[in-house]
Write a protein that holds these residues in place. Sequence first.
Motif, mmCIF file in Angstrom:
data_model
loop_
_atom_site.group_PDB
_atom_site.id
_atom_site.type_symbol
_atom_site.label_atom_id
_atom_site.label_comp_id
_atom_site.label_asym_id
_atom_site.label_seq_id
_atom_site.Cartn_x
_atom_site.Cartn_y
_atom_site.Cartn_z
ATOM 1 N N THR A 31 89.550 -52.420 -15.533
ATOM 2 C CA THR A 31 89.583 -52.573 -16.989
ATOM 3 C C THR A 31 89.869 -54.036 -17.307
ATOM 4 O O THR A 31 90.852 -54.598 -16.819
ATOM 5 C CB THR A 31 90.685 -51.691 -17.597
ATOM 6 O OG1 THR A 31 90.437 -50.330 -17.227
ATOM 7 C CG2 THR A 31 90.709 -51.817 -19.104
ATOM 8 N N TYR A 32 89.003 -54.665 -18.118
ATOM 9 C CA TYR A 32 89.215 -56.074 -18.476
ATOM 10 C C TYR A 32 90.123 -56.111 -19.701
ATOM 11 O O TYR A 32 89.734 -55.682 -20.785
ATOM 12 C CB TYR A 32 87.878 -56.750 -18.794
ATOM 13 C CG TYR A 32 87.918 -58.247 -18.621
ATOM 14 C CD1 TYR A 32 88.786 -59.036 -19.376
ATOM 15 C CD2 TYR A 32 87.101 -58.881 -17.704
ATOM 16 C CE1 TYR A 32 88.837 -60.410 -19.211
ATOM 17 C CE2 TYR A 32 87.129 -60.260 -17.537
ATOM 18 C CZ TYR A 32 88.010 -61.022 -18.287
ATOM 19 O OH TYR A 32 88.058 -62.379 -18.122
ATOM 20 N N LEU A 88 97.869 -54.240 -20.434
ATOM 21 C CA LEU A 88 97.369 -54.150 -19.066
ATOM 22 C C LEU A 88 97.401 -52.690 -18.634
ATOM 23 O O LEU A 88 98.212 -52.261 -17.825
ATOM 24 C CB LEU A 88 98.222 -55.019 -18.129
ATOM 25 C CG LEU A 88 98.346 -56.492 -18.533
ATOM 26 C CD1 LEU A 88 99.158 -57.261 -17.494
ATOM 27 C CD2 LEU A 88 96.984 -57.136 -18.723
ATOM 28 N N VAL A 89 96.488 -51.919 -19.199
ATOM 29 C CA VAL A 89 96.445 -50.480 -18.969
ATOM 30 C C VAL A 89 95.123 -50.138 -18.284
ATOM 31 O O VAL A 89 94.078 -50.685 -18.626
ATOM 32 C CB VAL A 89 96.565 -49.708 -20.302
ATOM 33 C CG1 VAL A 89 96.636 -48.211 -20.035
ATOM 34 C CG2 VAL A 89 97.797 -50.167 -21.069
ATOM 35 N N THR A 90 95.184 -49.224 -17.316
ATOM 36 C CA THR A 90 93.975 -48.817 -16.612
ATOM 37 C C THR A 90 93.232 -47.745 -17.401
ATOM 38 O O THR A 90 93.794 -47.105 -18.291
ATOM 39 C CB THR A 90 94.319 -48.287 -15.217
ATOM 40 O OG1 THR A 90 95.264 -47.223 -15.340
ATOM 41 C CG2 THR A 90 94.909 -49.396 -14.350
ATOM 42 N N TYR A 91 91.978 -47.509 -17.041
ATOM 43 C CA TYR A 91 91.147 -46.552 -17.781
ATOM 44 C C TYR A 91 91.700 -45.134 -17.678
ATOM 45 O O TYR A 91 91.555 -44.327 -18.600
ATOM 46 C CB TYR A 91 89.704 -46.593 -17.265
ATOM 47 C CG TYR A 91 89.443 -45.653 -16.111
ATOM 48 C CD1 TYR A 91 88.938 -44.373 -16.334
ATOM 49 C CD2 TYR A 91 89.752 -46.007 -14.795
ATOM 50 C CE1 TYR A 91 88.723 -43.492 -15.291
ATOM 51 C CE2 TYR A 91 89.544 -45.130 -13.757
ATOM 52 C CZ TYR A 91 89.030 -43.880 -14.003
ATOM 53 O OH TYR A 91 88.838 -42.999 -12.975
ATOM 54 N N VAL A 127 91.191 -53.010 -25.078
ATOM 55 C CA VAL A 127 90.676 -53.713 -23.904
ATOM 56 C C VAL A 127 89.505 -54.592 -24.321
ATOM 57 O O VAL A 127 88.844 -54.341 -25.322
ATOM 58 C CB VAL A 127 90.230 -52.722 -22.806
ATOM 59 C CG1 VAL A 127 91.386 -51.838 -22.390
ATOM 60 C CG2 VAL A 127 89.042 -51.888 -23.254
ATOM 61 N N GLN A 128 89.266 -55.615 -23.497
ATOM 62 C CA GLN A 128 88.112 -56.477 -23.763
ATOM 63 C C GLN A 128 86.817 -55.771 -23.372
ATOM 64 O O GLN A 128 85.865 -55.715 -24.139
ATOM 65 C CB GLN A 128 88.256 -57.787 -22.981
ATOM 66 C CG GLN A 128 87.374 -58.904 -23.490
ATOM 67 C CD GLN A 128 87.859 -59.442 -24.818
ATOM 68 O OE1 GLN A 128 88.937 -59.999 -24.914
ATOM 69 N NE2 GLN A 128 87.065 -59.262 -25.862
ATOM 70 N N TYR A 129 86.831 -55.218 -22.156
ATOM 71 C CA TYR A 129 85.680 -54.451 -21.667
ATOM 72 C C TYR A 129 86.218 -53.298 -20.818
ATOM 73 O O TYR A 129 87.127 -53.487 -20.006
ATOM 74 C CB TYR A 129 84.758 -55.325 -20.813
ATOM 75 C CG TYR A 129 84.328 -56.609 -21.468
ATOM 76 C CD1 TYR A 129 83.388 -56.615 -22.496
ATOM 77 C CD2 TYR A 129 84.856 -57.822 -21.060
ATOM 78 C CE1 TYR A 129 82.980 -57.801 -23.098
ATOM 79 C CE2 TYR A 129 84.460 -59.018 -21.655
ATOM 80 C CZ TYR A 129 83.529 -59.004 -22.676
ATOM 81 O OH TYR A 129 83.151 -60.178 -23.270
ATOM 82 N N PRO A 130 85.668 -52.109 -20.970
ATOM 83 C CA PRO A 130 86.215 -50.952 -20.253
ATOM 84 C C PRO A 130 85.766 -50.882 -18.790
ATOM 85 O O PRO A 130 84.731 -51.435 -18.405
ATOM 86 C CB PRO A 130 85.666 -49.764 -21.043
ATOM 87 C CG PRO A 130 84.391 -50.272 -21.638
ATOM 88 C CD PRO A 130 84.616 -51.723 -21.938
ATOM 89 N N PHE A 131 86.562 -50.186 -18.001
ATOM 90 C CA PHE A 131 86.212 -49.869 -16.621
ATOM 91 C C PHE A 131 84.826 -49.210 -16.563
ATOM 92 O O PHE A 131 84.483 -48.354 -17.384
ATOM 93 C CB PHE A 131 87.255 -48.907 -16.048
ATOM 94 C CG PHE A 131 86.888 -48.320 -14.712
ATOM 95 C CD1 PHE A 131 87.096 -49.025 -13.543
ATOM 96 C CD2 PHE A 131 86.337 -47.042 -14.631
ATOM 97 C CE1 PHE A 131 86.765 -48.467 -12.304
ATOM 98 C CE2 PHE A 131 85.999 -46.485 -13.407
ATOM 99 C CZ PHE A 131 86.222 -47.209 -12.243
ATOM 100 N N GLY A 132 84.014 -49.647 -15.616
ATOM 101 C CA GLY A 132 82.688 -49.062 -15.440
ATOM 102 C C GLY A 132 81.615 -49.629 -16.345
ATOM 103 O O GLY A 132 80.458 -49.212 -16.285
#
Length: 772
Positions: free
Chosen positions: A611-612, A619-622, A645-650
């Motif tokens: 996760t960006y 600072l959190v994960t998807y 988030v700036q850009y999501p995971f995946g």
Amino acid sequence: MKKIMGTCCLSVVLIFLFQAQAPVRPVPIDEKVEALLAKMTLEEKVGQMAQVTLDVITKGKNEYVSDEPLQLDMALVRKALVDYKLGSVLNTANNRARTVEKWHEIISQLQEVATKETRLKIPVIYGIDAIHGTTYTAGATFFPQQIAQAATWNRALVKRGAEICAYETRASSIPWNFSPVLDLGRDARFPRLWETFGEDVYLTSELGKQMVDGYEGEGNEVKNPYRVASTIKHFLGYQVTQSGKDRTPAFIPELELRERHIPAFKAAIDAGARSVMINSGLINGIPVHADYTILTKLLKEELGFKGVAVTDWKDIDNLYERDKVASSPKEAVKLAINAGIDMSMIPYNFKFCDYLIALVKEGEVPMSRIDDAVRRILTLKFELGLFETPVTNYKDYPEFGSKAFEQSAYQAASEAITLLKNNNSVLPLQKNAKILVTGPNANSMRALNGGWSYSWQGERVNEFAGKYNTILEALQQKGGKDNITFVQGVAYKDDGKYWEEKDVDIEAAVKAAAKVDYIILCAGENSYTEKPGDLHDLTLSENQLALAKALIKTGKPVILVLNEGRPRLISSIEKELQGVIQSYLPGNFGGDAIADVLYGNVNPSGKLPYTYPMYANTLVTYDHKPSEEQNKMQGVYDYESDFAVQYPFGFGLSYTTFQYSDLQLSKTTLSPAEKVTISLTVKNTGAREGKEVVQLFISDLYASVTPDVKRLRGFEKISLKSGESKKVSFTIAARDIAFVAKDLRWTVEKGDYEVNVGTLKSKFTLSEGKTF
């Protein structure tokens, strides 16, 4: 009598011939190990458990600095191998890469002493950190770093990279590789995030298995001269420290440890990984190198690991010097060996041997623990074929550094590059476009490769990588030098710390922008790893942000090319950028791949493996809990507690478009004994061929332990021509969607589960629960 004599002679001849022709039973490795172990003295056993760095046995000022040209000091070699009976050597000398010829010379000399001058003729096992190619060999093929390989979401590419690395490591006469990293990169601050496969446990597990298979071969036949023994690291929970800094304390509940951090290691152990390197830090106040529960009860007994557990650099000493759980260096050895350590990366002296011999004689370390460790080490040496072939020869590896290998590295770099923003289809660029190339990463091979590249911190890259193209050089080749203007604007201070910058001439860059159509800003980080990579602020440097803001004000379209080991914060400039590309650390062919993406020769297909973050406090994960999104809940007004988030995971864009349709489930109600097949159709609705990563997420809607909002449960990368459609299917068992319950057992509970693929959603129901 003559007949009798003749008959007897004939019988003897027949018996002799039968015996000569009868197949000789191969002696199993475990029998060879036990036979050798029975002959060994305590001193010989302890020596097998010790590993020193190469500088200790070379000619030079001291154990830290070797003379050049590099030569072994044979008196020191004999002290190590004959007197102290050491079984292993690691690393390079003077922190620099060597030629295959030099590696063959050095390791041949070591094995000559080990196999001819020691009592039992036990060969040395040499180990190296070859993490994105054969790190310390000049001319080796360098792939993207692991985080970039994860961004390809391409199992075959990851496996192929490991196969090539194994081949070239063996070409360097080295059979043991300290790779892959299976830590989860769940903290954007951490300086080794780029050595991971990202934040997700499923993605890490899948790619970790591919890398182990690539290094060891699918049958784990590491005796094969084109394979190496792999080392999964760093067991366990290494990269989720409370501070975000290297080798600092982590606090991980056992439920979290089991659900997030164990599965990737278990998958690699099940895939046959031959060795494991231990976490250098602390978990819940206990240094892992002294933790019997983790090293013996969990790793060796519960997970069934049969290989070698090796320390990280100097970590037994750290139990005394840093962590203060041992009152002396000798007690530190006692704690570590009794906890389950098999081999000590000492790395600078032989005191470990003296301490351990004394501890055994004093009854503080049982001989059974020594025998267990040595049994594992000898097994690895036999499995590698070192007793038959202690040294491989570079002359037998004609594909070393070949064009075919380089093409694989380029393909991995090109598939890793992730298009994050493309306003008004600013990309791809026209070949005749006038472009300003600027930024500290524009003309740097060091930045493209990152750490563990020809040297530990990657600072020696320019000595070895002159034949490859920087981003600037690749753009000049593909777009024409007349169309490319280069003004660096901001530069790194290569003789200082990795973050230090110099030559700040933003005005020159702004002035040059007046004459171009587009601005390519190459920003990010210089090379680093481990403690030297710790930072206090995740935001992109002040100088680079100042350069970006000044260029944005010119009104020319600014395309940001990120070249970094972790996601540095760009939220203060992102809205004004027309394009954003994340290249991670793409290796020696990263410049070519980036240029090909910018000009449209390659259609980008990378997807973020993390996760960006947008802000320092998000600072959190998807795979977070629903409570991270409380602003969505009616009646709650804390609007800055959202998952911003700036850009999501995946996430990752393409130059074409894909349409998902016809999501189908083979069952909508199933028992834990049944499986459900999830299928859908993906169509390329754009004008050009492209690759798409189809990601399957499943959400447990309600559970006895608060469920994550979603979890990755499958992925496939497919290639589609314009207008082409393909059906993609995933088969999911109940165990695949299990979680660790309060009793620390893997569990599924009856209830509803939501399936999410792209924009498509559906549900299925488990009719009952089950504990595994």
